[in-house]
Design a protein around this motif. Structure first.
Motif, PDB file in Angstrom:
ATOM      1  N   ILE A  96       0.838  -1.207   0.000  1.00  0.00           N
ATOM      2  CA  ILE A  96       0.000   0.000   0.000  1.00  0.00           C
ATOM      3  C   ILE A  96       0.867   1.248   0.000  1.00  0.00           C
ATOM      4  N   ASP A  97       1.945   1.220   0.768  1.00  0.00           N
ATOM      5  CA  ASP A  97       2.860   2.362   0.815  1.00  0.00           C
ATOM      6  C   ASP A  97       3.443   2.640  -0.568  1.00  0.00           C
TER       7      ASP A  97
ATOM      8  N   ARG B 291      -0.268   6.192   1.141  1.00  0.00           N
ATOM      9  CA  ARG B 291      -1.061   6.485   2.335  1.00  0.00           C
ATOM     10  C   ARG B 291      -2.247   5.528   2.391  1.00  0.00           C
ATOM     11  N   LEU B 292      -2.967   5.571   3.503  1.00  0.00           N
ATOM     12  CA  LEU B 292      -4.225   4.837   3.656  1.00  0.00           C
ATOM     13  C   LEU B 292      -5.194   5.755   4.378  1.00  0.00           C
ATOM     14  N   ASP B 293      -6.434   5.783   3.925  1.00  0.00           N
ATOM     15  CA  ASP B 293      -7.434   6.671   4.531  1.00  0.00           C
ATOM     16  C   ASP B 293      -8.433   5.937   5.419  1.00  0.00           C
ATOM     17  N   VAL B 294      -8.749   4.708   5.037  1.00  0.00           N
ATOM     18  CA  VAL B 294      -9.773   3.946   5.756  1.00  0.00           C
ATOM     19  C   VAL B 294      -9.270   2.527   5.993  1.00  0.00           C
TER      20      VAL B 294
ATOM     21  N   LEU C 114       0.685   4.720   7.641  1.00  0.00           N
ATOM     22  CA  LEU C 114       0.016   5.110   6.400  1.00  0.00           C
ATOM     23  C   LEU C 114      -1.234   5.920   6.692  1.00  0.00           C
ATOM     24  N   LEU C 115      -1.975   5.551   7.717  1.00  0.00           N
ATOM     25  CA  LEU C 115      -3.170   6.292   8.102  1.00  0.00           C
ATOM     26  C   LEU C 115      -2.819   7.688   8.593  1.00  0.00           C
ATOM     27  N   ARG C 116      -1.673   7.836   9.222  1.00  0.00           N
ATOM     28  CA  ARG C 116      -1.262   9.157   9.712  1.00  0.00           C
ATOM     29  C   ARG C 116      -1.004  10.138   8.573  1.00  0.00           C
TER      30      ARG C 116
END
Length: 254
Positions: free
Chosen positions: A80-81, A86-89, A133-135
């Motif tokens: 994902i990185d 990033r990751l949102d959810v 990633l969420l940060r």
């Protein structure tokens, strides 16, 4: 009514997304314009689910993800990185349960550990792996898929539906622990803009409820109906709640 607002460019990871409620969560998030990462233990089933989602117009990517295996979890976080940055959810949907005959008084401790490994420790493993990633998200959201069976209060009401379900050793306790863990994440991450909530999708017709249905319990809710409340919590606006436990009709008693 819970107000929702998530950018259409947002990226969501759904664990256990190859079937049932998880698949419907991925589909409904995609319908809102999100890119969905389809987590599945079985690579073939994950690819098939992602293909079905893409045929419905979704921007979907399969990843092999066993929430009890830190190696695959780290690999997914790294992918994902590299792919999105990033990751949102994050929707922690993957779950395990024992059959209705697994009484606390005769519990197989190894089986209890297996259920907790997925429903509690798996959530810790995945969440902590993707937190960096969420940060990076402007609006990070975490939804932990719990169950009404994790509500100690409701289970204690003699005339409630859940009080009629046979007593089991692992699943209800694991979901109660997940609820408590959800509150602790919400406390820790509140100042960083995270909204972290637990959801009870209600009793839905999935593989997880087959044994209950075989035992005579009538379950009529569809996976799509169960997914709807999860998606609402996954797409909360900035003024949304955090540290709560919600069902289709609003807050659920702890």
């Amino acid at each position: 009514m819970i107000e929702t607002s998530t950018p259409t460019s947002a990226v969501a990871l759904v664990t256990g997304a190859n079937k049932g409620i998880g698949f419907q969560v991925a589909l409904q998030l995609a319908e809102r314009g999100l890119t969905v990462v389809v987590g599945a233990r079985d690579p073939e089933r994950g690819r098939a689910a992602a293909a079905d989602l893409r045929s419905a117009g979704a921007d979907a990517y399969p990843v092999t993800l066993d929430v009890t295996d830190p190696v695959t979890v780290r690999q997914v976080a790294g992918w994902i990185d590299e792919r999105f940055g990033r990751l949102d959810v994050l929707v922690n949907n993957a779950g395990a349960a024992e059959d209705p005959g697994h009484r606390p008084s005769s519990a197989d401790l190894d089986l209890v550990r297996v259920v907790f490994e997925t429903n509690v420790f798996g959530v810790l493993t995945v969440t902590n792996a993707v937190l960096p990633l969420l940060r990076r998200s402007a609006a990070p959201r975490i939804v932990n898929v719990s169950s009404g069976m994790g509500s100690v209060t409701t289970q204690s009401f003699p005339d409630s539906y859940l009080a009629q379900v046979p007593a089991t050793a692992a699943y209800p306790a694991s979901k109660s622990a997940l609820n408590a863990l959800t509150v602790q994440y919400a406390k820790e991450l509140r100042r960083d803009g995270f909204l972290v909530n637990a959801v009870s999708p209600g009793p839905c017709d999935t593989d997880l409820t087959k044994e209950l249905q075989n035992a005579g319990f009538l379950i009529t809710r569809t996976p799509a109906q169960g997914a709807a409340v999860i998606v609402r919590l996954a797409t909360l606006g900035s003024d949304g709640p955090t540290g709560g436990f919600f069902g289709e009709d609003g807050p659920v008693l702890w």
